[in-house]
Design a protein around this motif. Structure first.
Motif, PDB file in Angstrom:
ATOM      1  N   THR A 176       0.834  -1.187   0.000  1.00 16.61           N
ATOM      2  CA  THR A 176       0.000   0.000   0.000  1.00 16.61           C
ATOM      3  C   THR A 176       0.877   1.248   0.000  1.00 16.61           C
ATOM      4  OG1 THR A 176      -1.664  -1.202   1.259  1.00 16.61           O
ATOM      5  CG2 THR A 176      -1.858   1.198   1.215  1.00 16.61           C
ATOM      6  N   PRO A 177       0.681   2.162  -0.960  1.00 13.35           N
ATOM      7  CA  PRO A 177       1.483   3.390  -1.004  1.00 13.35           C
ATOM      8  C   PRO A 177       1.230   4.254   0.234  1.00 13.35           C
ATOM      9  CG  PRO A 177       0.302   3.066  -3.069  1.00 13.35           C
ATOM     10  CD  PRO A 177      -0.234   2.072  -2.092  1.00 13.35           C
ATOM     11  N   ASP A 178       2.252   4.964   0.683  1.00  7.56           N
ATOM     12  CA  ASP A 178       2.126   5.910   1.780  1.00  7.56           C
ATOM     13  C   ASP A 178       3.078   7.073   1.529  1.00  7.56           C
ATOM     14  OD1 ASP A 178       4.673   5.033   2.538  1.00  7.56           O
ATOM     15  OD2 ASP A 178       3.907   3.707   4.094  1.00  7.56           O
ATOM     16  N   GLU A 179       3.180   7.994   2.503  1.00 11.21           N
ATOM     17  CA  GLU A 179       4.023   9.180   2.315  1.00 11.21           C
ATOM     18  C   GLU A 179       5.487   8.829   2.075  1.00 11.21           C
ATOM     19  OE1 GLU A 179       1.950   8.810   5.050  1.00 11.21           O
ATOM     20  OE2 GLU A 179       0.335   9.976   4.153  1.00 11.21           O
ATOM     21  N   LYS A 180       5.975   7.794   2.743  1.00 12.37           N
ATOM     22  CA  LYS A 180       7.372   7.392   2.567  1.00 12.37           C
ATOM     23  C   LYS A 180       7.599   6.617   1.272  1.00 12.37           C
ATOM     24  CE  LYS A 180       8.632   7.234   7.422  1.00 12.37           C
ATOM     25  NZ  LYS A 180       9.183   6.421   8.503  1.00 12.37           N
ATOM     26  N   HIS A 181       6.566   5.952   0.794  1.00 12.64           N
ATOM     27  CA  HIS A 181       6.656   5.145  -0.431  1.00 12.64           C
ATOM     28  C   HIS A 181       5.458   5.468  -1.332  1.00 12.64           C
ATOM     29  CE1 HIS A 181       9.679   3.209   1.868  1.00 12.64           C
ATOM     30  NE2 HIS A 181       8.892   2.395   2.536  1.00 12.64           N
ATOM     31  N   PRO A 182       5.482   6.641  -1.989  1.00 13.38           N
ATOM     32  CA  PRO A 182       4.351   7.029  -2.827  1.00 13.38           C
ATOM     33  C   PRO A 182       4.281   6.181  -4.091  1.00 13.38           C
ATOM     34  CG  PRO A 182       6.115   8.616  -3.050  1.00 13.38           C
ATOM     35  CD  PRO A 182       6.543   7.637  -1.988  1.00 13.38           C
ATOM     36  N   GLY A 183       3.129   6.208  -4.715  1.00 14.89           N
ATOM     37  CA  GLY A 183       2.947   5.500  -5.974  1.00 14.89           C
ATOM     38  C   GLY A 183       1.551   4.960  -6.106  1.00 14.89           C
ATOM     39  N   LEU A 184       1.375   4.077  -7.052  1.00 18.43           N
ATOM     40  CA  LEU A 184       0.080   3.486  -7.387  1.00 18.43           C
ATOM     41  C   LEU A 184       0.187   1.980  -7.229  1.00 18.43           C
ATOM     42  CD1 LEU A 184      -2.768   3.778  -8.761  1.00 18.43           C
ATOM     43  CD2 LEU A 184      -1.563   3.561 -10.929  1.00 18.43           C
ATOM     44  N   HIS A 185      -0.802   1.365  -6.583  1.00 15.22           N
ATOM     45  CA  HIS A 185      -0.823  -0.091  -6.424  1.00 15.22           C
ATOM     46  C   HIS A 185      -2.198  -0.618  -6.804  1.00 15.22           C
ATOM     47  CE1 HIS A 185      -1.286  -3.918  -4.136  1.00 15.22           C
ATOM     48  NE2 HIS A 185      -0.170  -4.122  -4.805  1.00 15.22           N
ATOM     49  N   ILE A 186      -2.216  -1.612  -7.688  1.00 12.38           N
ATOM     50  CA  ILE A 186      -3.453  -2.248  -8.135  1.00 12.38           C
ATOM     51  C   ILE A 186      -3.346  -3.730  -7.838  1.00 12.38           C
ATOM     52  CG2 ILE A 186      -4.945  -2.721 -10.109  1.00 12.38           C
ATOM     53  CD1 ILE A 186      -3.619  -0.221 -11.409  1.00 12.38           C
ATOM     54  N   SER A 187      -4.432  -4.300  -7.325  1.00 14.78           N
ATOM     55  CA  SER A 187      -4.424  -5.710  -6.977  1.00 14.78           C
ATOM     56  C   SER A 187      -5.710  -6.383  -7.463  1.00 14.78           C
ATOM     57  CB  SER A 187      -4.315  -5.870  -5.458  1.00 14.78           C
ATOM     58  OG  SER A 187      -4.431  -7.215  -5.100  1.00 14.78           O
ATOM     59  N   ALA A 188      -5.556  -7.522  -8.112  1.00 19.25           N
ATOM     60  CA  ALA A 188      -6.695  -8.339  -8.528  1.00 19.25           C
ATOM     61  C   ALA A 188      -6.200  -9.771  -8.667  1.00 19.25           C
ATOM     62  CB  ALA A 188      -7.281  -7.853  -9.839  1.00 19.25           C
ATOM     63  N   GLU A 189      -6.763 -10.651  -7.873  1.00 21.21           N
ATOM     64  CA  GLU A 189      -6.361 -12.056  -7.918  1.00 21.21           C
ATOM     65  C   GLU A 189      -6.787 -12.664  -9.256  1.00 21.21           C
ATOM     66  OE1 GLU A 189      -7.343 -16.176  -5.529  1.00 21.21           O
ATOM     67  OE2 GLU A 189      -7.825 -14.268  -4.616  1.00 21.21           O
ATOM     68  N   PRO A 190      -5.879 -13.278  -9.983  1.00 20.25           N
ATOM     69  CA  PRO A 190      -6.232 -13.848 -11.290  1.00 20.25           C
ATOM     70  C   PRO A 190      -7.017 -15.150 -11.157  1.00 20.25           C
ATOM     71  CG  PRO A 190      -3.962 -14.353 -10.781  1.00 20.25           C
ATOM     72  CD  PRO A 190      -4.460 -13.451  -9.677  1.00 20.25           C
ATOM     73  N   VAL A 191      -7.731 -15.487 -12.211  1.00 26.67           N
ATOM     74  CA  VAL A 191      -8.387 -16.783 -12.303  1.00 26.67           C
ATOM     75  C   VAL A 191      -7.388 -17.723 -12.958  1.00 26.67           C
ATOM     76  CG1 VAL A 191     -10.248 -18.085 -13.373  1.00 26.67           C
ATOM     77  CG2 VAL A 191     -10.681 -15.785 -12.523  1.00 26.67           C
ATOM     78  N   TYR A 192      -7.007 -18.766 -12.260  1.00 31.11           N
ATOM     79  CA  TYR A 192      -6.042 -19.703 -12.812  1.00 31.11           C
ATOM     80  C   TYR A 192      -6.763 -20.756 -13.635  1.00 31.11           C
ATOM     81  CZ  TYR A 192      -2.644 -17.488  -9.886  1.00 31.11           C
ATOM     82  OH  TYR A 192      -1.818 -16.560  -9.316  1.00 31.11           O
ATOM     83  N   ARG A 193      -6.338 -20.943 -14.864  1.00 32.15           N
ATOM     84  CA  ARG A 193      -6.934 -21.910 -15.778  1.00 32.15           C
ATOM     85  C   ARG A 193      -5.827 -22.736 -16.426  1.00 32.15           C
ATOM     86  NH1 ARG A 193     -12.310 -20.286 -17.374  1.00 32.15           N
ATOM     87  NH2 ARG A 193     -12.776 -18.199 -16.655  1.00 32.15           N
ATOM     88  N   THR A 234     -12.505  -9.067  -6.414  1.00 27.80           N
ATOM     89  CA  THR A 234     -12.766  -7.703  -6.843  1.00 27.80           C
ATOM     90  C   THR A 234     -11.465  -6.914  -6.877  1.00 27.80           C
ATOM     91  OG1 THR A 234     -14.940  -7.810  -5.807  1.00 27.80           O
ATOM     92  CG2 THR A 234     -14.087  -5.617  -6.301  1.00 27.80           C
ATOM     93  N   PRO A 235     -11.165  -6.236  -7.996  1.00 25.06           N
ATOM     94  CA  PRO A 235      -9.933  -5.436  -8.069  1.00 25.06           C
ATOM     95  C   PRO A 235      -9.968  -4.281  -7.069  1.00 25.06           C
ATOM     96  CG  PRO A 235     -11.027  -5.543 -10.216  1.00 25.06           C
ATOM     97  CD  PRO A 235     -11.916  -6.195  -9.231  1.00 25.06           C
ATOM     98  N   THR A 236      -8.818  -3.977  -6.508  1.00 27.25           N
ATOM     99  CA  THR A 236      -8.674  -2.837  -5.603  1.00 27.25           C
ATOM    100  C   THR A 236      -7.457  -2.026  -6.033  1.00 27.25           C
ATOM    101  OG1 THR A 236      -7.326  -4.095  -4.047  1.00 27.25           O
ATOM    102  CG2 THR A 236      -9.698  -4.039  -3.635  1.00 27.25           C
ATOM    103  N   ALA A 237      -7.450  -0.756  -5.691  1.00 26.19           N
ATOM    104  CA  ALA A 237      -6.315   0.098  -6.031  1.00 26.19           C
ATOM    105  C   ALA A 237      -6.187   1.197  -4.987  1.00 26.19           C
ATOM    106  CB  ALA A 237      -6.495   0.718  -7.413  1.00 26.19           C
ATOM    107  N   SER A 238      -4.978   1.705  -4.843  1.00 25.18           N
ATOM    108  CA  SER A 238      -4.741   2.851  -3.976  1.00 25.18           C
ATOM    109  C   SER A 238      -3.536   3.613  -4.504  1.00 25.18           C
ATOM    110  CB  SER A 238      -4.510   2.421  -2.528  1.00 25.18           C
ATOM    111  OG  SER A 238      -3.382   1.590  -2.439  1.00 25.18           O
TER     112      SER A 238
END
Length: 77
Positions: free
Chosen positions: A5-22, A37-41
């Motif tokens: 998760t980005p914060d003041e010391k480590h800024p940036g963008l983070h996106i997370s979505a668990e893939p469907v394994y096939r 469900t995809p999440t981002a911060s």
């Protein structure tokens, strides 16, 4: 796994979505679906603004906002 998760010391963008394994030969494996469900911060390292989103549409909007107004975009203004 580390907390990404980005914060003041480590800024940036983070996106997370668990893939469907096939299976590798399943033609459906290239569908744009995820197992969770995809999440981002983001936290901007320049202005300190931050935001979070949950759900594909809201994550897409958050990424568009970050790209247009935060992070590297501050250098383009």
């Amino acid at each position: 796994m580390a907390d990404l998760t980005p914060d003041e010391k480590h800024p940036g963008l983070h996106i997370s979505a668990e893939p469907v394994y096939r299976r590798h030969d399943d033609p459906g494996r290239w569908w744009n679906t995820t197992a969770s469900t995809p999440t981002a911060s983001f936290t901007c390292g320049t202005c300190g603004d931050s935001d979070t989103a949950r759900g594909a549409g809201k994550v897409r909007d958050l990424v568009d906002d970050y790209t247009a107004n935060h992070g590297p975009a501050h250098g383009r203004k």
